[in-house]
Design an enzyme around this catalytic site. Structure first.
Site, PDB file in Angstrom:
ATOM      1  CD  GLU A 148      -8.044  -2.352   4.491  1.00 25.46           C
ATOM      2  OE1 GLU A 148      -7.072  -2.261   5.278  1.00 25.46           O
ATOM      3  OE2 GLU A 148      -8.805  -1.405   4.252  1.00 25.46           O
TER       4      GLU A 148
ATOM      5  CG  HIS B 216     -12.730   1.961   3.410  1.00 26.06           C
ATOM      6  ND1 HIS B 216     -13.514   2.835   4.117  1.00 26.06           N
ATOM      7  CD2 HIS B 216     -11.449   2.381   3.580  1.00 26.06           C
ATOM      8  CE1 HIS B 216     -12.745   3.749   4.691  1.00 26.06           C
ATOM      9  NE2 HIS B 216     -11.485   3.499   4.372  1.00 26.06           N
TER      10      HIS B 216
ATOM     11  NE  ARG C  66     -10.653  11.262   4.263  1.00 31.09           N
ATOM     12  CZ  ARG C  66     -10.591   9.967   3.964  1.00 31.09           C
ATOM     13  NH1 ARG C  66     -11.545   9.406   3.256  1.00 31.09           N
ATOM     14  NH2 ARG C  66      -9.579   9.240   4.377  1.00 31.09           N
TER      15      ARG C  66
ATOM     16  NE  ARG D 180      -6.793   0.082   0.280  1.00 37.19           N
ATOM     17  CZ  ARG D 180      -7.157   0.526   1.463  1.00 37.19           C
ATOM     18  NH1 ARG D 180      -6.382   0.302   2.504  1.00 37.19           N
ATOM     19  NH2 ARG D 180      -8.284   1.167   1.615  1.00 37.19           N
TER      20      ARG D 180
ATOM     21  CG  ASN E  72      -1.955   1.015   1.253  1.00 37.16           C
ATOM     22  OD1 ASN E  72      -1.930   1.932   0.427  1.00 37.16           O
ATOM     23  ND2 ASN E  72      -2.890   0.907   2.170  1.00 37.16           N
TER      24      ASN E  72
END
Ligand code: ADP
Length: 404
Positions: free
Chosen positions: A390, A191, A249, A102, A21
């Site tokens: 993940e 996600h 955010r 990813r 990642n």
């Protein structure tokens, strides 16, 4: 000594796969042995581009950390491979059969992971228009491995792919239709590997869970509605800004607020982007932290803005769960995952206490221990706490897509 079953035992090919990642100044990795899915070594690089960059490794439960000048992702990958050899995770470069990356945005192109080639690379770059903070740096990671490992098979795994099953009425925004046609403006959802992993794990525990809601609550947060194992809605949208309140955010806000602030304070588009991506969310409301642990501590000590930030965060989660329960016309399982979902019993309690109308009840003792199953025996909804993984989805996709 051989026994009678040895000849029947399938001896699969054992391979080593790296799940990666890449961020603008970071690179996280896990080396898996497949098909056992055992993690041989994991770690990360931080502050790439800096003479005080840091490499961390975790090998056989022991953590090591070192600082070096690392100016590019290529240098980080060279150091990574050297460390894998030094730590005896591999004997040589050629032992790595595949690398999975990813990638934030797959747009309308990628409904599944894909073997990287020149076309894929140029599309990842093109989709940088939709995910400017992530796609270009994700591509830098691919190119760094290309330089260091030459012919290794690389696979791109997109955050958006799992959500390609979202039906059109759930992904179209009520803008003039040409914006969808001309620029691909629609809900995509993000996600994906996390929602996929935890929903598959939940189905293993409770195969009857046809209607499921998965809550990935971390510094970025999203909720998915899942029907028969397929995503049918996501709280994130065209970008990962939409939906829940996050660390920094905004999540959903009235879009009219943007031109209003822009005009009042004469902000440039770049300043507005920073405001809604980096200065808002839990940080914006509390005024001091984007980290839920800080907010929980401060709220306990009477800090009202910290308490308000937690309450707004919970309100938004309850709001989406309610919407998705209605859309699914019921819910069999609710899953919590990621930093907050896995570890904040307080947030889970607050959310679940607002869902008694679904016949949902949790066992507080199990919840406090972050147990895997936290619903009571009488609860009509199963409630699971499942640590996300993940990277294992990435490693599995590399083996499947690159045919390793
Ligand atoms: P990301 O991977 O997106 O950076 P994580 O999934 O690690 O984020 O989640 C980070 C969030 O999890 C932070 O807000 C952090 O405060 C929260 N968190 C981590 N541990 C705990 C804990 N024990 N209790 C409450 N919140 C926690």
């Amino acid at each position: 000594m051989c026994n009678q079953f040895d000849s029947l035992r399938y001896v699969g090919k054992v391979t080593k796969i790296l799940a990666v990642n890449s961020g603008s100044s970071s690179l996280k990795f896990k080396l898996f042995e497949m098909p056992s899915e055992a993690v041989i070594i994991e770690g990360d690089f931080e502050r790439i581009g800096n003479k005080e960059a840091r490499m961390r490794l975790k090998v056989r439960g022991i953590e090591k950390s070192d600082r070096f000048p690392i100016y590019t992702h290529v240098e980080a990958v060279e150091l990574l491979i050297r460390a894998l050899i030094d730590e005896k995770a591999i004997e040589s470069y050629s032992e790595i059969s595949g690398v999975g990356h990813r990638i934030s945005h797959g747009g309308v192109y990628y409904k599944d992971a894909v073997l990287v080639n020149e076309t894929v690379k140029s599309r990842i770059l093109e989709l940088g228009a939709l995910s400017p903070l992530h796609n270009p740096v994700n591509l830098m990671g691919i190119e760094a491995f290309e330089k260091v490992l030459k012919d290794v098979k690389q696979v791109a795994i997109f955050d958006t792919s799992f959500h390609h099953t979202i039906p059109k009425e759930n992904y179209i925004y009520a803008l003039p239709y040409r914006y969808f046609e001309d620029y691909g403006i629609r809900r995509y959802g993000f996600h994906g590997p996390s929602h996929q992993y935890v929903s598959e794990e939940a189905i293993k525990i409770y195969p009857q869970a046809q209607k499921m809601i998965t809550c990935h609550l971390g510094s970025g947060s999203s909720i998915s509605a899942i029907l028969n194992g397929q995503s049918i809605d996501s709280s994130m949208g065209f970008t990962p800004l939409a939906g829940l309140v996050m660390g920094t955010r905004t999540g959903d806000i009235d879009p009219q607020i943007i031109p209003f602030i822009q005009e009042k304070e004469g902000l440039t588009p770049r300043e507005i982007k920073d405001l809604i991506n980096k200065e808002s969310g839990l940080l914006g409301i509390s005024g001091f932290s984007n980290d839920l642990r800080d907010l929980e501590n401060a709220a306990q000590n009477g800090n009202e803005r910290a308490q308000l930030a937690i309450d707004v965060f919970v309100h938004q989660i309850v709001h989406y769960i309610g919407a998705y329960a209605a859309m699914l016309n019921g819910v069999g399982a609710l899953v919590f995952t990621a930093g907050i979902g896995e570890r904040s019993s307080l947030v889970r309690t607050k959310v679940c206490n607002a869902l008694t109308y679904l016949g949902l009840a949790i066992d507080e003792a199990e919840n406090k221990m972050n147990a895997r199953v936290i619903n009571t025996a009488q609860s009509k909804v199963k409630v699971f706490v499942i640590p996300t993984n993940e990277e294992v989805i990435i490693a599995r996709d590399v083996v499947r897509v690159a045919n390793i």
